[in-house]
Design an enzyme around this catalytic site. Sequence first.
Site, mmCIF file in Angstrom:
data_model
loop_
_atom_site.group_PDB
_atom_site.id
_atom_site.type_symbol
_atom_site.label_atom_id
_atom_site.label_comp_id
_atom_site.label_asym_id
_atom_site.label_seq_id
_atom_site.Cartn_x
_atom_site.Cartn_y
_atom_site.Cartn_z
ATOM 1 N N PHE A 73 0.786 -1.228 -0.080
ATOM 2 C CA PHE A 73 0.005 0.067 -0.051
ATOM 3 C C PHE A 73 0.900 1.363 -0.046
ATOM 4 O O PHE A 73 0.407 2.481 -0.259
ATOM 5 C CB PHE A 73 -0.761 -0.053 1.569
ATOM 6 C CG PHE A 73 -0.626 0.790 2.432
ATOM 7 C CD1 PHE A 73 0.340 0.013 3.308
ATOM 8 C CD2 PHE A 73 -0.650 2.042 2.528
ATOM 9 C CE1 PHE A 73 0.642 0.691 4.560
ATOM 10 C CE2 PHE A 73 -0.319 2.582 3.757
ATOM 11 C CZ PHE A 73 0.527 2.023 4.825
ATOM 12 N N LYS A 74 1.981 1.083 0.371
ATOM 13 C CA LYS A 74 3.096 2.207 0.367
ATOM 14 C C LYS A 74 3.012 3.067 -1.040
ATOM 15 O O LYS A 74 3.292 4.069 -1.082
ATOM 16 C CB LYS A 74 4.431 1.933 0.777
ATOM 17 C CG LYS A 74 4.728 1.182 2.063
ATOM 18 C CD LYS A 74 4.512 1.993 3.362
ATOM 19 C CE LYS A 74 5.054 1.474 4.616
ATOM 20 N NZ LYS A 74 4.263 0.506 5.001
ATOM 21 N N ASP A 75 2.704 2.087 -2.002
ATOM 22 C CA ASP A 75 2.872 2.705 -3.460
ATOM 23 C C ASP A 75 1.703 3.875 -3.623
ATOM 24 O O ASP A 75 1.858 4.521 -4.412
ATOM 25 C CB ASP A 75 2.464 1.640 -4.461
ATOM 26 C CG ASP A 75 3.649 0.605 -4.744
ATOM 27 O OD1 ASP A 75 4.823 1.010 -4.758
ATOM 28 O OD2 ASP A 75 3.310 -0.371 -5.036
ATOM 29 N N LEU A 116 3.561 6.893 -2.510
ATOM 30 C CA LEU A 116 5.012 7.163 -2.804
ATOM 31 C C LEU A 116 5.011 7.104 -4.468
ATOM 32 O O LEU A 116 6.129 7.301 -5.087
ATOM 33 C CB LEU A 116 6.016 5.890 -2.273
ATOM 34 C CG LEU A 116 6.384 6.413 -0.867
ATOM 35 C CD1 LEU A 116 6.915 5.209 -0.039
ATOM 36 C CD2 LEU A 116 7.562 7.555 -0.872
#
Length: 492
Positions: free
Chosen positions: A110-112, A115
């Site tokens: 989920f960091k995408d 980011l």
Amino acid sequence: MKYSSTRDFSKEYSASEAIARGLAPDGGLFVPCELPHITPLELAALAEKNYPMRAAYVMSLFLDEFSIEELEDYCCKAYSHSRFDGEPAPVVKRGEDLYLELWHGPTCAFKDMALQMLPRLLPASMKKSGQREKALILTATSGDTGKAALEGFCDVEDTEIVVFYPENGVSDVQKLQMTTQRGSNVHVQAVRGNFDDAQNGVKRILNDPEVAAAVEARGRRFTSANSINWGRLLPQIAYYLSAYLDCVRLGEIKFDDELNFCVPTGNFGNILAAYYAKCIGVPIGRLICASNANNVLTDFILTGKYDRNRAFHTTISPSMDILISSNLERLLCHLSGDPVKVKGFMDDLNCKGEYLVGSELKSQIGELFWADFCDDADTKQTIARVWTESNYLLDPHTAVATTVKQKYFTSTGDSRKTVIVSTANPYKFCSAVISAIEGGSASGGVELIDRLSELTGTTPPPQLASLKDAQVRFKGSCSPEDMSQIVLNFLK
Ligand SMILES: *Cc1c(COP(=O)(O)O)cnc(C)c1O
């Protein structure tokens, strides 16, 4: 729209300054001085829009120095089909459960969602706030942040990024994802130590005046891609609003009904974004904070005492193996409205490893949040159960949330619909998932990707399946003491 530090309201900053700096000069985190609000009519109108347009709208509420056209352009690029396989943040129903899948981006976590956006917001914020130096991004990672930041910032103009990861503290898939990273402005370094050693090393570098002078002399300025940066939190608010509208469209709730979210939590960034979504007017009910054996947040929400003086557990959900949840500071700031109090809590945390909030703050938190945790055995059991019952593979972080959601339901009887936030593709954590389904332990490296695929008849994401043939660019490791030298060498 002005921002200030959680520890001092006397100075105000623009959004672009807050994003370019990352951390406030006094060590506090940047928060918006006032929260915007949208009406039910405005919310309903967004139902007609696609994800990038919804995200641009949400971000525009907090970023008055950016035009809506600018933000729509960023969002269309960040969430395009060349980067996400299909919808960026779909809600799916499996069995009786609703999952918000946030792992369709380039690195499968989920960091995408943030980011892919920060590398557009950051250079623009540097320009708008008049910063002339290039950004030098330093990141210590327990796995997912590092790769997502590398992929996001790869070959982005006026930025350079150095990622430190604990040599034996990340999964084999995560390690290969990082060491095979392409791009001319990236550097990846293994540190001989655990995540805390890498994190402390980064903090030492940031506080070292000699390093700062050397960096400045080379025309660079440090900043952060961790969720302490407002530019990382902001894009995450959008998917809670979007998920709400999708649940209405799916017929799971009626417009205006309240919806709960259950969030697998580490640094408290993801769940804090849900809190902001509620504040701006999305009809959100309870926020359920799910932890693994590192249950410092469960205890805090239950008792009002934050106590990091406890054993650190290495679990099968490593991105939640954390004892200091940095973003909690923002929540305490919004609820208390008192920066002096917040500074006191953070000083206590630094000196004594603990702080205690008063009964008023504790009950405010208790109304908004509910918390529980589960251990690795329960996590694996949930992965196996959901696979058997619904033919749906959960990664261990999502399985923690699924377990805790069940506990919430059993212990409160709350009948409102609850969405489980799904934070990683199960193929990032093959050995834990295989062991959950087969029993026993599964050891091995990236070849486990094929094993998991054969075992379940599911297809691994191509960017993970191709790792076994990718060329390793970054080898070797350093001791924590050598980290600043690594940064300086990189700048030569
Ligand atoms: C980072 C991460 C989390 C924890 O999110 P926070 O915002 O740090 O609370 C949960 N699951 C996965 C897969 C992650 O990568």
